[in-house]
Design an enzyme around this catalytic site. Structure first.
Site, PDB file in Angstrom:
ATOM      1  N   ASP A 196      -2.308   1.872  -4.341  1.00  0.00           N
ATOM      2  CA  ASP A 196      -3.537   2.217  -3.639  1.00  0.00           C
ATOM      3  C   ASP A 196      -4.649   1.236  -4.019  1.00  0.00           C
ATOM      4  O   ASP A 196      -4.536   0.484  -4.990  1.00  0.00           O
ATOM      5  CB  ASP A 196      -3.972   3.642  -3.978  1.00  0.00           C
ATOM      6  CG  ASP A 196      -2.973   4.676  -3.481  1.00  0.00           C
ATOM      7  OD1 ASP A 196      -2.327   4.409  -2.444  1.00  0.00           O
ATOM      8  OD2 ASP A 196      -2.820   5.724  -4.137  1.00  0.00           O
ATOM      9  N   HIS A 229       0.814  -1.223   0.000  1.00  0.00           N
ATOM     10  CA  HIS A 229       0.000   0.000   0.000  1.00  0.00           C
ATOM     11  C   HIS A 229       0.843   1.267   0.000  1.00  0.00           C
ATOM     12  O   HIS A 229       0.318   2.373  -0.147  1.00  0.00           O
ATOM     13  CB  HIS A 229      -0.937   0.005   1.218  1.00  0.00           C
ATOM     14  CG  HIS A 229      -2.270   0.633   0.937  1.00  0.00           C
ATOM     15  ND1 HIS A 229      -2.410   1.904   0.430  1.00  0.00           N
ATOM     16  CD2 HIS A 229      -3.530   0.155   1.070  1.00  0.00           C
ATOM     17  CE1 HIS A 229      -3.688   2.198   0.288  1.00  0.00           C
ATOM     18  NE2 HIS A 229      -4.403   1.151   0.669  1.00  0.00           N
TER      19      HIS A 229
END
Length: 436
Positions: A413, A409
């Site tokens: 995203d 992450h």
């Protein structure tokens, strides 16, 4: 002339290796090509063949030592040759640090080896014969408890009441935990865990101790790398169902042609090809984060996790994006065969940009695979399950398969991960898109 034996460099990226275990002891005569020891890297465990014939004069680095490539680990030369002038020749033997523990026990008779077999180097046997020493009374400090020339020279007869027994640390701990008198245990030179276990089994009044397994080799490396990955990447796993009907038909149509070429075509091969195409369209997923720099790789080098009895290997097919499905299939099957035969090359394990791991054969329908550092994502392939679905208002049965994408992450995203998974699904549900 004596020669330093150095830590080998098995691949371009190898910088250090760990000595798993020595197969020979100081004083042993060695032929060129004999297996000296096992060398463990962060990818593989390799057998190290002797580059020189002669006598093993010194072990500089013992079992479990981690050594930089091309640094000395042993010395081979002629019997009784002076090695004081060699670099590493005056270094204390790490083998002595890993020597068996000696415990003093009360005994009325000398402890001899079971079965009459004595583990000693040829020179040690010769020297003991010349000195009239019974080798069964000597505690070996060489590899695997073997008796060395130094053991014979340093031997001093002990009183029967204070006889020393050679015992491994694990066996000693097991005996202490169980309250077992080591003088009642017999072993082949050095008392090992199995000898204590056998003695414990004989006595119903003593509860067997739990088994302790030392992590080493591939399993130790996997434990280290998985812990590192878990602490490095803030990961999220996204799961998406895919209708595998078109992929199954696609494979069925191509299979006869692959059979003619002597090639095997699996769903893994098709998914590798699809992922290679999707990675070109989403280059950030085909990247690596190095310090504060995002490195975007121009080609997709896709790894496939291969489960072995000893652990997990992830060799990768280079440049999947520019190879045909037949080339990907052929190279993948060779990598699998090499892994099962224990002859995987170091270069096949480095440079990957994306990994696939398939647990579908075990009925797994969803899981969270751990990222193979320094990659940014890994795709888990789940079981293909016949499932009732609604199509055009009608209920029908379709082979549905979940895809589980774990993504870093820091770079990927949620929206980017979802788009990437959606694109893979589009290709698998309509493989003809690969031709566009």
């Amino acid at each position: 002339m004596a020669q330093l034996i150095v830590m080998p460099k098995f691949g371009l990226t190898m910088t250090e290796g760990t000595i798993g275990s020595w197969n020979v002891a100081v004083g042993d005569t060695i032929a060129e090509g004999d297996i000296l020891c096992e060398i463990e890297t962060d990818k593989l465990t390799n057998e190290f063949e002797s580059p020189k014939a002669g006598v093993l004069l010194k072990i500089i680095e013992g079992d479990g030592a981690t050594v930089t490539c091309l640094e000395p680990i042993a010395i081979i030369g002629e019997a009784n040759e002076d090695i004081s002038g060699l670099s590493g020749g005056t270094t204390p033997q790490a083998a002595e640090e890993a020597a068996p523990i000696e415990v003093t026990v009360r005994s009325e008779t000398p402890v001899k080896t079971a079965g009459g077999r004595i583990n000693a180097s040829p020179l040690a046997k010769k020297l003991a014969k010349e000195k009239g020493i019974d080798l069964s009374l000597i505690t070996g400090t060489g590899a695997k408890g073997s008796i060395t020339v130094d053991d014979v020279n340093n031997y001093t007869p002990v009183a029967e009441a204070d006889l020393k027994i050679s015992v491994s640390p694990v066996a000693k701990k097991m005996a202490e935990t169980s309250g077992l008198d080591l003088s009642t245990v017999t072993g082949d030179g050095r008392i090992m865990k199995k000898d204590v276990e056998a003695r414990l089994t004989e006595s119903s009044t003593i509860e067997a101790a739990p088994e302790t397994i030392l992590l080493k080799g591939m399993r130790k490396t996997i434990a280290k790398r998985m812990s590192e990955s878990w602490s490095i990447s803030p990961r999220v796993t996204y799961t998406r169902p895919v209708d595998a009907t078109a992929m199954k038909e696609f494979r069925a149509k191509l299979k006869p042609e692959f059979d003619k070429r002597g090639l095997k075509l699996t769903f893994n091969h098709i998914i590798m090809k699809v992922c290679a195409q999707a990675l070109l369209e989403y280059p950030h997923i085909n990247g690596s984060l190095v310090d504060d720099n995002l490195v975007l790789h121009p080609h997709a080098h896709i790894g496939l996790a291969i489960g072995l009895d000893s652990g997990l290997l992830v060799p990768n097919v280079k440049n999947c994006d520019s190879k045909s499905l037949a080339q990907i299939a052929a190279e993948t099957e060779k990598l699998i065969a090499d892994a099962k035969a224990g002859c995987t090359q170091m270069d096949d394990l480095v440079g990957g940009t994306f990994t696939l791991t398939n647990l579908g054969a075990y009925g797994i329908t969803s899981f969270s695979p751990i990222i193979n550092q320094p990659e940014l994502a890994i795709l888990g392939i789940d079981a293909m399950v016949d499932t009732p679905v609604v199509i055009g208002g009608q209920i029908t049965i379709r082979p549905m398969m979940n895809l589980s994408l774990t993504a870093d992450h820091r770079i990927i995203d949620g929206m980017l991960a979802a788009q990437f998974l959606q694109r893979i699904g589009e290709y698998l549900e309509n493989p003809s898109l690969l031709l566009v």
